[in-house]
Each structure stands twice: as structure tokens, then as C-alpha cells.
Design a protein around this motif. Structure first.
Motif, mmCIF file in Angstrom:
data_model
loop_
_atom_site.group_PDB
_atom_site.id
_atom_site.type_symbol
_atom_site.label_atom_id
_atom_site.label_comp_id
_atom_site.label_asym_id
_atom_site.label_seq_id
_atom_site.Cartn_x
_atom_site.Cartn_y
_atom_site.Cartn_z
ATOM 1 N N CYS A 139 0.829 -1.207 0.000
ATOM 2 C CA CYS A 139 0.000 0.000 0.000
ATOM 3 C C CYS A 139 0.864 1.258 0.000
ATOM 4 N N ASP A 140 1.993 1.231 0.729
ATOM 5 C CA ASP A 140 2.890 2.379 0.745
ATOM 6 C C ASP A 140 3.570 2.563 -0.611
ATOM 7 N N PHE A 141 3.935 1.446 -1.254
ATOM 8 C CA PHE A 141 4.577 1.559 -2.557
ATOM 9 C C PHE A 141 3.609 2.149 -3.581
ATOM 10 N N ILE A 142 2.349 1.733 -3.520
ATOM 11 C CA ILE A 142 1.342 2.276 -4.440
ATOM 12 C C ILE A 142 1.137 3.767 -4.173
ATOM 13 N N ASP A 143 1.007 4.135 -2.892
ATOM 14 C CA ASP A 143 0.836 5.550 -2.556
ATOM 15 C C ASP A 143 2.043 6.366 -2.988
ATOM 16 N N LEU A 144 3.234 5.801 -2.787
ATOM 17 C CA LEU A 144 4.460 6.496 -3.156
ATOM 18 C C LEU A 144 4.516 6.710 -4.666
ATOM 19 N N ASN A 145 4.144 5.698 -5.419
ATOM 20 C CA ASN A 145 4.163 5.809 -6.876
ATOM 21 C C ASN A 145 3.144 6.841 -7.359
ATOM 22 N N GLN A 146 1.981 6.866 -6.734
ATOM 23 C CA GLN A 146 0.960 7.836 -7.117
ATOM 24 C C GLN A 146 1.413 9.262 -6.796
ATOM 25 N N LEU A 147 2.036 9.414 -5.629
ATOM 26 C CA LEU A 147 2.509 10.728 -5.211
ATOM 27 C C LEU A 147 3.582 11.256 -6.151
ATOM 28 N N THR A 148 4.534 10.406 -6.515
ATOM 29 C CA THR A 148 5.625 10.842 -7.387
ATOM 30 C C THR A 148 5.150 11.036 -8.827
ATOM 31 N N ALA A 149 4.260 10.156 -9.293
ATOM 32 C CA ALA A 149 3.758 10.280 -10.663
ATOM 33 C C ALA A 149 2.962 11.560 -10.841
ATOM 34 N N ALA A 150 2.253 11.983 -9.785
ATOM 35 C CA ALA A 150 1.472 13.219 -9.857
ATOM 36 C C ALA A 150 2.371 14.434 -10.066
ATOM 37 N N ARG A 151 3.639 14.302 -9.677
ATOM 38 C CA ARG A 151 4.617 15.379 -9.878
ATOM 39 C C ARG A 151 5.432 15.167 -11.144
ATOM 40 N N GLY A 152 5.018 14.217 -11.976
ATOM 41 C CA GLY A 152 5.748 13.948 -13.214
ATOM 42 C C GLY A 152 7.012 13.146 -13.009
ATOM 43 N N LEU A 153 7.102 12.443 -11.879
ATOM 44 C CA LEU A 153 8.296 11.653 -11.564
ATOM 45 C C LEU A 153 7.894 10.238 -11.157
ATOM 46 N N HIS A 191 16.570 6.572 -16.597
ATOM 47 C CA HIS A 191 16.512 8.026 -16.613
ATOM 48 C C HIS A 191 16.130 8.518 -15.220
ATOM 49 N N VAL A 192 17.017 8.276 -14.264
ATOM 50 C CA VAL A 192 16.738 8.580 -12.864
ATOM 51 C C VAL A 192 17.172 10.006 -12.538
ATOM 52 N N LEU A 193 16.234 10.793 -12.006
ATOM 53 C CA LEU A 193 16.518 12.177 -11.634
ATOM 54 C C LEU A 193 16.760 12.338 -10.134
ATOM 55 N N GLY A 194 16.358 11.339 -9.356
ATOM 56 C CA GLY A 194 16.540 11.409 -7.918
ATOM 57 C C GLY A 194 16.362 10.037 -7.297
ATOM 58 N N VAL A 195 16.881 9.860 -6.082
ATOM 59 C CA VAL A 195 16.838 8.564 -5.406
ATOM 60 C C VAL A 195 16.180 8.724 -4.039
ATOM 61 N N VAL A 196 15.196 7.873 -3.770
ATOM 62 C CA VAL A 196 14.525 7.838 -2.470
ATOM 63 C C VAL A 196 15.008 6.593 -1.728
ATOM 64 N N LEU A 203 9.380 14.063 1.543
ATOM 65 C CA LEU A 203 9.401 13.564 0.178
ATOM 66 C C LEU A 203 8.804 14.579 -0.790
ATOM 67 N N GLU A 204 7.736 15.252 -0.396
ATOM 68 C CA GLU A 204 7.121 16.267 -1.266
ATOM 69 C C GLU A 204 8.081 17.398 -1.545
ATOM 70 N N ALA A 205 8.828 17.813 -0.514
ATOM 71 C CA ALA A 205 9.822 18.864 -0.706
ATOM 72 C C ALA A 205 10.922 18.404 -1.668
ATOM 73 N N PHE A 206 11.293 17.149 -1.556
ATOM 74 C CA PHE A 206 12.314 16.588 -2.437
ATOM 75 C C PHE A 206 11.821 16.539 -3.881
ATOM 76 N N LEU A 207 10.545 16.200 -4.071
ATOM 77 C CA LEU A 207 9.985 16.112 -5.409
ATOM 78 C C LEU A 207 9.986 17.481 -6.100
ATOM 79 N N GLU A 208 9.739 18.523 -5.348
ATOM 80 C CA GLU A 208 9.786 19.862 -5.918
ATOM 81 C C GLU A 208 11.195 20.194 -6.410
ATOM 82 N N HIS A 209 12.167 19.681 -5.689
ATOM 83 C CA HIS A 209 13.569 19.929 -6.069
ATOM 84 C C HIS A 209 13.950 19.151 -7.330
#
Length: 283
Positions: A150-164, A225-230, A274-280
Motif C-alpha cells: 500500500c505504501d509503494f502504491i501511494d508512493l508511486n501515485q505521489l511521485t507520478a502526480a509530480r511527473g516523476l 533516466h533517474v533524476l533522484g533517489v529515495v 518527500l514532497e519537498a524533495f519532489l519539488e527539487h
């Protein structure tokens, strides 16, 4: 035929299949009882899933899983096996792992009185693994300790919403998919030894020296094509806590570490970070 539950990428699923059984890597679900003090929530949830299987193979690669093995044998009648995993790659380690695989083979055969089809152990088709990076999109790599689905799905949705989107999943136990295929020159006269040799070529976070693991991980990350690492860290996982320093030295892209809470879930603070990181990292 029995269903054999496992989690560690060093459990030889080829051997399980060769003994006529079905290997199963479950997707544990968080449960309230796993909040016991000093107990990793993911390990506790794995135990709950393992108790539904016919038998379970634990390993010594993780101290928490070693502890869960003791809990399993104390409270369940379902067969369980503890596989000792060497932390180095040396002649002694190869001999040790070969002996451990032979001990595991005996355990698997004893479950139903069957026998082992050794031809399957060195069959290249039984060692075929899918690559983790398939997407050509730019996105993030997720590495570290295991995540609840469930966390992996939420994480993927959160990052995909930011284009990542997540383009590389290197969180345990997905690391097994990064293992290279067995060489066609494998020793057919001693297939157990050949299998053990093959598994020791898979770098892991707990192996020493740690250089081969970080080299392999960096190679796999830079393939995409990795732009960042979590980096996902559990409170009791010292290996991944220490890895942060090595990864900062070896990788050129931005990194962020997020810790899970006592329930093994990504906390509100972790999501905010994580949200702050995604903005970066946003393209």
C-alpha cells in the motif's frame, strides 16, 4: 508439493522448485500486533503471512528475520528453516553456502518425501529474471528496506502526480531481480555448489566489503533516466542507515532518506519531506 514462503533474495527459489515445491514471496500487510517494542513491523507482518504457508525459509541476513524465526518456531507448528547467509565472498563463504543449500535441500525433500531434480538447478531458463528498469520515462529510483504494498502504491501515485514516476524499484526484496543469469559453464557435476557460487555473485547491502554492492546499485540506477533517489529506512535497519553516506559519494543525482514509523508505514513527516524533495527534482 508445498508452498514455501520466503523473503530474502538469497533464498534459492530454484532449489525450492527443483524439490517439487512452489516458492512464494508474499506481500505482507501491516497488523496491530507487530508494534511490539524492538520488533520490525515488516518482519512481524511477514511472520503473519508466513504462518499461512506450508513452510517458511528464513535467513540470517537480517537480524530481525532471525528473531522472527525464533518466534515462528515457538508459536507455530508449520515447518520453518533458518538459512545461514555468509556476509563475505570467499572460499570459506562458498563452502558454507553450499553446505547450507544442501541442508535446505534435505529440509525440502523431507517435507513430502520427494526427491530433487538437480537438472533444474543449472538450467538457464530456471534462472531467468526480469529487469527492474523498463520505463524510458524520467523518474525516481526507490531503494532501501521493504515497503508494504500500500505504501509503494501511494508512493508511486505521489511521485507520478509530480511527473516523476518510479522507474527503478531497488527496495528489498525486489533486489533478487537484479541478479545476473547463471553462466552456461556452471558445474553440472555439482549443481548445488554451482548454485551457491551463483548466489554469492549477487551483491547485497549486508555483504562485506560493500564496494561491489554500491557499484552494482549505481550501475543499475544510472541505466535508467533517474533524476533522484529515495532511500527507505526502517528504524532497525542499520545497513541502510550507513549506506546513505556511501551513496552520496557515488551518485550524482539528488538523494533523500525517508524513515518508516513503528508500524512500518511512511509517516506524515516522511511524506512531507518527500514532497519537498519532489519539488527539487521536478523536471
Amino acid at each position: 508439493m508445498a508452498t514455501i514462503c520466503y523473503s530474502c533474495p538469497f533464498v534459492p527459489i530454484e532449489l525450492i522448485a527443483a524439490c517439487g515445491h512452489t516458492p512464494q514471496c508474499p506481500a505482507p500487510v501491516a497488523a496491530p500486533w507487530v508494534q511490539a517494542e524492538g520488533l520490525c513491523a515488516w518482519a512481524g507482518a511477514f511472520l503473519a503471512a508466513a504462518e499461512q504457508a506450508d513452510a517458511t525459509v528464513y535467513t540470517t541476513a537480517c537480524d530481525q528475520m532471525r528473531r522472527i524465526y525464533d518466534v515462528h518456531t515457538a508459536r507455530s507448528s508449520a515447518p520453518a528453516f533458518l538459512l545461514n547467509i555468509p556476509k563475505t565472498d570467499s572460499p570459506t563463504a562458498r563452502t558454507m553456502l553450499c553446505d547450507e543449500f544442501e541442508r535446505l535441500e534435505h529440509f525440502l525433500v523431507e517435507l513430502d518425501g520427494g526427491r530433487t531434480d538437480h537438472a533444474l538447478l543449472t538450467d538457464p531458463m530456471s534462472h531467468s529474471v526480469s529487469r527492474t528498469i523498463e520505463s524510458q520515462d524520467k523518474g525516481l529510483a526507490v531503494i532501501g528496506g521493504p515497503l508494504f504494498e500500500c505504501d509503494f502504491i501511494d508512493l508511486n501515485q505521489l511521485t507520478a502526480a509530480r511527473g516523476l514516476p518510479i522507474v527503478f524499484n531497488g527496495a528489498e526484496p525486489a533486489w533478487r531481480r537484479l541478479r545476473e543469469p547463471m553462466e552456461p559453464t556452471a558445474d553440472n557435476n555439482n549443481p548445488i555448489a554451482a548454485l551457491a557460487e551463483h548466489y554469492l555473485t549477487t551483491p547485497a547491502i549486508w555483504q562485506r566489503p560493500s564496494g561491489p554492492f554500491f557499484d552494482r546499485l549505481g550501475k543499475e540506477i544510472t541505466r535508467g533516466h533517474v533524476l533522484g533517489v529515495v532511500i527507505v529506512r526502517h528504524p532497525f535497519c542499520d545497513y541502510w542507515k550507513a549506506a546513505m553516506y556511501d551513496l552520496r559519494d557515488r551518485l550524482t543525482m539528488p538523494l533523500v532518506a525517508v524513515e518508516t514509523d513503528q508500524n512500518g508505514r511512511l509517516s506524515t513527516a516522511a511524506r512531507s519531506r518527500l514532497e519537498a524533495f519532489l519539488e527539487h527534482c521536478a523536471p
